[in-house]
Design an enzyme around this catalytic site. Structure first.
Site, PDB file in Angstrom:
ATOM      1  CB  ALA A   1       2.690  -3.683   9.845  1.00 34.22           C
ATOM      2  NE  ARG A   2      -2.071  -1.013  14.323  1.00 32.88           N
ATOM      3  CZ  ARG A   2      -1.580   0.175  13.976  1.00 32.88           C
ATOM      4  NH1 ARG A   2      -0.293   0.336  13.748  1.00 32.88           N
ATOM      5  NH2 ARG A   2      -2.382   1.217  13.890  1.00 32.88           N
TER       6      ARG A   2
ATOM      7  N   GLY B   1       0.867  -1.187   0.000  1.00 29.16           N
ATOM      8  CA  GLY B   1       0.000   0.000   0.000  1.00 29.16           C
ATOM      9  C   GLY B   1       0.896   1.227   0.000  1.00 29.16           C
ATOM     10  NE  ARG B   2      -3.081   6.097   1.246  1.00 27.18           N
ATOM     11  CZ  ARG B   2      -4.000   5.347   1.848  1.00 27.18           C
ATOM     12  NH1 ARG B   2      -3.637   4.468   2.761  1.00 27.18           N
ATOM     13  NH2 ARG B   2      -5.268   5.480   1.549  1.00 27.18           N
ATOM     14  CB  ILE B   3       3.417   2.572   4.718  1.00 30.60           C
ATOM     15  CG1 ILE B   3       2.552   3.708   5.295  1.00 30.60           C
ATOM     16  CG2 ILE B   3       4.715   2.446   5.519  1.00 30.60           C
ATOM     17  CD1 ILE B   3       2.006   3.464   6.691  1.00 30.60           C
TER      18      ILE B   3
ATOM     19  CD  GLU C   1       2.380  -1.510  20.140  1.00 29.35           C
ATOM     20  OE1 GLU C   1       2.665  -2.266  19.186  1.00 29.35           O
ATOM     21  OE2 GLU C   1       1.954  -0.369  20.020  1.00 29.35           O
TER      22      GLU C   1
ATOM     23  CG  HIS D   1       3.085   1.915  17.793  1.00 27.28           C
ATOM     24  ND1 HIS D   1       2.026   1.040  17.896  1.00 27.28           N
ATOM     25  CD2 HIS D   1       2.895   2.568  16.616  1.00 27.28           C
ATOM     26  CE1 HIS D   1       1.245   1.158  16.841  1.00 27.28           C
ATOM     27  NE2 HIS D   1       1.750   2.087  16.038  1.00 27.28           N
ATOM     28  CB  ILE D   2       8.083   6.333  17.953  1.00 27.73           C
ATOM     29  CG1 ILE D   2       9.370   5.501  17.761  1.00 27.73           C
ATOM     30  CG2 ILE D   2       7.696   6.410  19.421  1.00 27.73           C
ATOM     31  CD1 ILE D   2      10.611   6.138  18.389  1.00 27.73           C
TER      32      ILE D   2
HETATM   33  C1  DGY Z   1      -0.863   4.281  12.598  1.00 27.90           C
HETATM   34  O1  DGY Z   1      -1.160   5.397  12.193  1.00 27.90           O
HETATM   35  O2  DGY Z   1      -1.542   3.294  12.365  1.00 27.90           O
HETATM   36  C2  DGY Z   1       0.383   4.185  13.396  1.00 27.90           C
HETATM   37  O3  DGY Z   1       0.736   2.886  13.681  1.00 27.90           O
HETATM   38  C3  DGY Z   1       0.226   4.963  14.660  1.00 27.90           C
HETATM   39  O4  DGY Z   1      -0.753   4.359  15.410  1.00 27.90           O
END
Ligand code: DGY
Length: 325
Positions: A238-239, A158-160, A268, A286-287
């Site tokens: 991602a997650r 996707g975008r990222i 988390e 998560h930054i």
């Molecule tokens: C998002 O925007 O999903 C980042 O992980 C920050 O929560």
């Protein structure tokens, strides 16, 4: 002013968000220490017209079902919205919005930071210096992994994921990608769409950029680590639950993979204690989107989404357009 709509902001966010919202609404911002409790969030959602939350705040079905009749929008400060039960919100005709695009560059850049830091042992070097140990290194110490000319595997384009892959140009890498759809942008770079197995088998670096949905739960599991190269580095911005963290710990301990760069964790904010002891992991809390352009952009977009939703218009970043139909 009487009868102003009410917005509850459930965490501290860049000031611009409250400033924009205060021009139109009565705004209350959560200001206690620590994260908001489920009870308080539920209580606020019974009386307000919109609530602003982020990835670290769960908005489950029971909280949505007990929301007041005036709740029109759940405004997520973040692009990933797996913290919100969107189905429950849609059933109640509550709009859910998110903040795509504005954080793409910052997040992709941070994935590179983790990848480079893990590959070249930056965290370990930093800890070494701070330890005050005598500095008599030999040219055989602290070897990391080479990056230029190696194979980069991108899962989720996707975008990222696309931005992440595009940033590899200076390193002259071979790019493999895996997704449900072909990416013209990446193919123009010479990237090849391959199966997940092929990507894991061939890549020196594997970076994850998928949303967290049932199909991506433990996408990287014990079997994936068996296939990966012992010299490979895994990057996850991602997650957390996209990776089986127990299996990751085992893979890092036994040398099934060489290292990892992590911004997100399965439970988390709890991090597997074993990871804290490992030199071959670079970790961040998560930054990935934490830069001025990104975080202020997210605040503006979240405010714009909220204002549009409460004006009965379609927000720019609406997750569940079905509510309008
Ligand atoms: C998002 O925007 O999903 C980042 O992980 C920050 O929560």
């Amino acid at each position: 002013m009487a009868n102003r709509k009410k917005v509850y902001v459930a965490l501290t966010l860049p000031k611009i968000l409250a400033e924009m919202l205060e021009r139109e609404y009565e705004v209350e911002v959560y200001d206690r220490k620590g994260p908001i409790s489920k009870e308080l969030l539920g209580e606020k959602m019974r009386t307000v017209d919109a609530v602003v939350v982020s990835a670290s705040i769960a908005v489950p079905r029971d909280v949505i079902e007990s929301a007041g009749p005036c709740l029109k929008a759940i405004v997520n400060y973040g692009v990933g919205y797996n913290n919100i039960d969107v189905e429950a919100a849609t059933e109640r005709k509550i709009m859910v919005t998110n903040t795509p695009d504005v954080l793409t560059d910052a997040t992709a850049t941070f994935a590179w930071c983790l990848m480079l830091a893990a590959a070249r042992r930056v965290g370990e070097g930093d800890r070494f210096i701070r330890s005050g140990k005598p500095w008599n290194l030999s040219p055989c110490d602290f070897w990391g992994r080479d990056i230029t000319g190696r194979t980069l595997g991108v899962i989720g384009t996707g975008r990222i994921g696309t931005s992440f892959a595009l940033k590899s140009r200076g390193f002259d890498m071979k790019i493999l990608y895996h997704d449900v759809a072909r990416s013209e942008t990446l193919e123009k770079l010479g990237a090849n769409l391959v199966s997940k197995e092929e990507l894991l088998r061939e890549s020196d670096f594997v970076s994850l950029h998928v949303p967290y949905i049932p199909a991506t739960h433990h996408l990287i599991d014990a079997r994936a680590f068996e296939i990966m190269k012992p010299t490979a580095i895994l990057v996850n911005c991602a997650r957390g639950p996209v990776v089986d963290e127990k299996a990751l710990v085992a893979a890092l301990k036994t040398g099934q993979i060489w290292g990892a760069g992590l911004d997100v964790y399965e439970n988390e904010p709890v991090v597997s204690p074993e990871l804290l002891e490992m030199e071959n992991v670079v970790m961040a809390p998560h930054i990935a989107s934490a830069s001025p352009d990104s975080r202020e952009g997210m605040a503006r977009l979240a405010a714009e989404n909220c204002i549009a939703a409460l004006a009965g218009k379609r927000p720019g970043a609406l997750v569940n357009p079905e509510v309008l139909g």
